[in-house]
Design an enzyme around this catalytic site. Structure first.
Site, PDB file in Angstrom:
ATOM      1  CD  GLU A   1      88.162 -47.391  -8.683  1.00 11.52           C
ATOM      2  OE1 GLU A   1      87.528 -48.174  -9.419  1.00 11.52           O
ATOM      3  OE2 GLU A   1      87.801 -47.073  -7.532  1.00 11.52           O
ATOM      4  N   GLY A   2      91.249 -51.036 -11.020  1.00 14.91           N
ATOM      5  CA  GLY A   2      91.415 -51.950 -12.155  1.00 14.91           C
ATOM      6  C   GLY A   2      92.706 -51.644 -12.880  1.00 14.91           C
TER       7      GLY A   2
END
Ligand SMILES: Cc1cc2nc3c(=O)[nH]c(=O)nc-3n(C[C@H](O)[C@H](O)[C@H](O)COP(=O)(O)OP(=O)(O)OC[C@H]3O[C@@H](n4cnc5c(N)ncnc54)[C@H](O)[C@@H]3O)c2cc1C
Length: 597
Positions: A439-440
């Site tokens: 998610e980054g």
């Protein structure tokens, strides 16, 4: 062997005293979220987490998910059954729209419940978590027909969802996505390409899997503005919502990983046998824009994974420290348990204080998300939205980075046994490692924080949050005693350090972007530490109010104040050092040329 017990008293305290559950439950549509109902929901979730999910955690780690020769994936013993119970109990649709079978409860309630799932069994919970992302995408921009066709079964959990972003050459930089989507005469598309690292990309929990896929149409412009979002079901879905033909998306392998072994991480091939049928979600070329809206919640959930795993690691370490007999307590005769050693106390308290601070900022952010959606006043909605958007990269980045430190310390408390798998401390350490990446990565969260969340509005939102922090000083000043004096002193140095760093960042981002980026992660950490200290100070004030009111649970409230003081003494001084690093280290970070490494 330690068992996970959800810290219900602490969770209820944070929800009511810091996140404003009472106010949230008055928002339109949340009338069912009164404090006693919420306490009952949390108690039920705690039971499920302890009795069903926690015992499977180690089973999942040892057995792992397996891909069979026919391309199907078998999850570890007991997981499918647990998933069925999870759905039967209605947990999958907790916050989802009642129009599609959800319960429509606030994000704040879901935050506490999710924390329990993450703590008890992170690998299990990734499936429902990814399904949430798919539901959100379809609800946000899907057509009415798509909503009716896919949402009820995704909300009930009968079908699961996935998010297919990553490709070998497109990780942090999704502009590099190459999967092709070719329009068909009937309005559908055919997809061709390969996605990697897809969590629960294939599994045996459900009859169907609804993949949300980023791809490019033939006429799409290069870069971020040419990416579209598609629904690609594993099995096509007929008009009457029955399951149809097998679609051309296949799991070609699953990864062998450091942790979360029960969660299958799949390589998915699209279109090797004629093309995978997909349906456009929203408009062409706006896929990344939709993803960014959805990412808020997904990133927030990963931040909560940090809180959950930190709590679990702390509970395990505290239980072990009370049992393990070793050495002579300082200044005493004979042997004692290791919890008597001051350094072990320091480790345990640092785990606990950080976890409490992480939980507090996460739940406060959840309440802001609820207000951003439901507050009747438009200005208030805007204010809450701005606050939540500022906080999301901090919740994601800081809670997941801190969870590493906490899981590390959990191993350390166990000594040699921490390194041995049977205690379970090592699993937390391994499982936690992914959460700063997917998610980054932390670097990507920090880019978001310095750019979109700080510099874009000239630091306006950041400074208004800092003004709220400063306002706490007067209240802290009214409290007596050494504990509040320490909290006030440290907080009074941390807040100006953050303020100066924000001012520096706004100016530097505009004129020396490389220096700003060199400082991005320390800047994110400074925000995490200071907002954590802010919430810990608020918690201490609330605890003092309860103690003065002579209510029960005096031990709990005293411990809250002592933990807040420890946080202030131990963690907040780091803020001043971080400010210096942010403002001065850019040049030295960039001093060596690439070939000198
Ligand atoms: C177990 C697991 C599950 C996953 N689940 C999913 C899933 O369900 N769906 C999905 O689509 N993907 C999934 N992913 C992929 C995951 O989101 C990516 O691995 C992640 O976004 C990082 O991309 P990357 O691996 O290509 O690393 P890279 O992008 O190559 O990054 C390598 C390093 O460079 C840094 N970096 C890169 N760009 C920048 C920049 N602009 N500024 C500063 N630093 C930068 C990163 O911070 C990192 O330290 C999963 C990955 C794993 C391992």
């Amino acid at each position: 062997m330690s068992q996970y017990h959800a810290p219900l008293k602490e969770m209820n305290f944070v929800m009511t005293e810091l996140a404003g559950l009472e106010q949230v439950s008055k928002l339109p549509g949340f009338e069912d979220a009164a404090a006693d109902t919420v306490a009952a929901i949390l108690a039920e979730a705690a039971k499920f987490a302890t009795d069903v999910l926690d015992p499977l955690n180690v089973v999942g780690d040892r057995e792992g998910a397996r891909r069979l020769d026919d391309g199907s994936v078998r999850t570890p013993t007991g997981f499918k059954d647990a998933y069925e119970q999870y759905c039967a109990n209605g947990w999958n649709g907790l916050t989802k729209n009642p129009d599609f079978g959800g319960q429509g409860l606030p994000q704040l309630v879901s935050a506490a419940v999710e924390e329990m799932w993450h703590a008890a069994n992170l690998a299990f919970d990734l499936c429902p978590m990814l399904t949430q992302g798919a539901i959100e995408a379809i609800e946000l921009v899907g057509t009415e027909e798509q909503k009716q066709r896919f949402l009820p079964k995704l909300v009930s959990g009968e079908w699961a969802g996935t998010m297919n972003l990553t490709e070998a050459q497109a990780g942090s930089d999704l502009a590099a996505v190459r999967t092709r989507a070719v329009p068909q005469p009937d309005g559908s598309y055919k997809l061709y390409g390969q996605k990697i690292f897809i969590t629960y990309g294939e599994h045996d929990y459900t009859d169907n899997i609804i993949h949300l896929v980023l791809a490019r149409t033939p006429t799409a412009p290069e870069g971020v503005k040419g990416i579209s979002l598609f629904i690609v079901p594993k099995f096509l879905v007929n008009a009457d919502v029955s399951i149809g033909a097998r679609n051309d998306v296949h799991c070609v392998s699953i990864e062998h990983k450091l942790g979360i072994h029960a969660s299958p991480t799949a390589v998915l091939a699209y279109g090797d046998h004629g093309g995978a049928v997909g349906y456009l979600v929203g408009e062409e070329n706006r896929g990344l824009e939709y993803m960014f809206i959805m990412m808020n919640l997904a990133r927030f959930s990963v931040g909560l994974e940090g809180v959950g795993i930190a709590e679990r690691a702390y509970q395990r370490a505290a239980a072990y420290a009370k049992e393990r007999v070793q050495g002579r307590p300082v200044g005493e005769k004979g042997t004692g348990t290791i919890i008597e050693h001051p350094d072990v106390r320091r480790m345990l308290l640092s785990m606990r204080a950080q976890t409490e601070a992480m939980r507090a900022i996460a739940y406060v952010t959840a309440a802001a998300l609820d207000n951003a959606h439901r507050h009747p006043d438009a200005d208030a909605r805007k204010r809450h939205q701005a606050f939540a958007e500022l906080m999301i990269p901090i919740v994601k980045g800081w809670c997941t980075e801190s969870a590493q430190e906490i899981a590390y310390t959990g191993v350390q408390v166990h000594g040699g046994m921490g390194y041995i798998e049977e205690t379970g401390a090592a699993q937390h350490y391994r499982d936690a490692r992914i959460i700063t990446i997917y998610e980054g990565t932390t670097g990507i969260q920090a880019n978001d924080l310095i750019g979109r969340k700080t510099a874009r509005d000239g630091g306006k939102t950041a400074q208004s949050v800092i003004a709220d922090m400063r306002a706490l000083d007067a209240e802290l000043g009214k409290q007596k005693g050494a504990e509040f004096a320490a909290i006030r002193t440290q907080f009074a140095s941390a807040v100006p350090a953050l303020k100066e760093a924000v001012e520096w960042m706004v100016v530097t981002y505009g004129k020396d972007a490389r220096a700003a980026h060199a400082a991005s992660v320390p800047y994110l950490k400074l925000w995490g530490l200071t907002t954590g200290g802010w919430q810990m100070a608020r918690a201490a004030l609330a605890a003092a109010k309860h103690l003065a009111g002579g209510k029960t649970d005096a031990d709990f409230y005293r411990a809250k104040i002592a933990t807040a003081r420890f946080y202030a003494d131990y963690f907040l001084p780091q803020t001043v050092a971080l400010k210096h690093a942010i403002m001065t280290a850019g040049e030295s970070v960039l001093a060596l040329a690439a070939e000198q490494f």
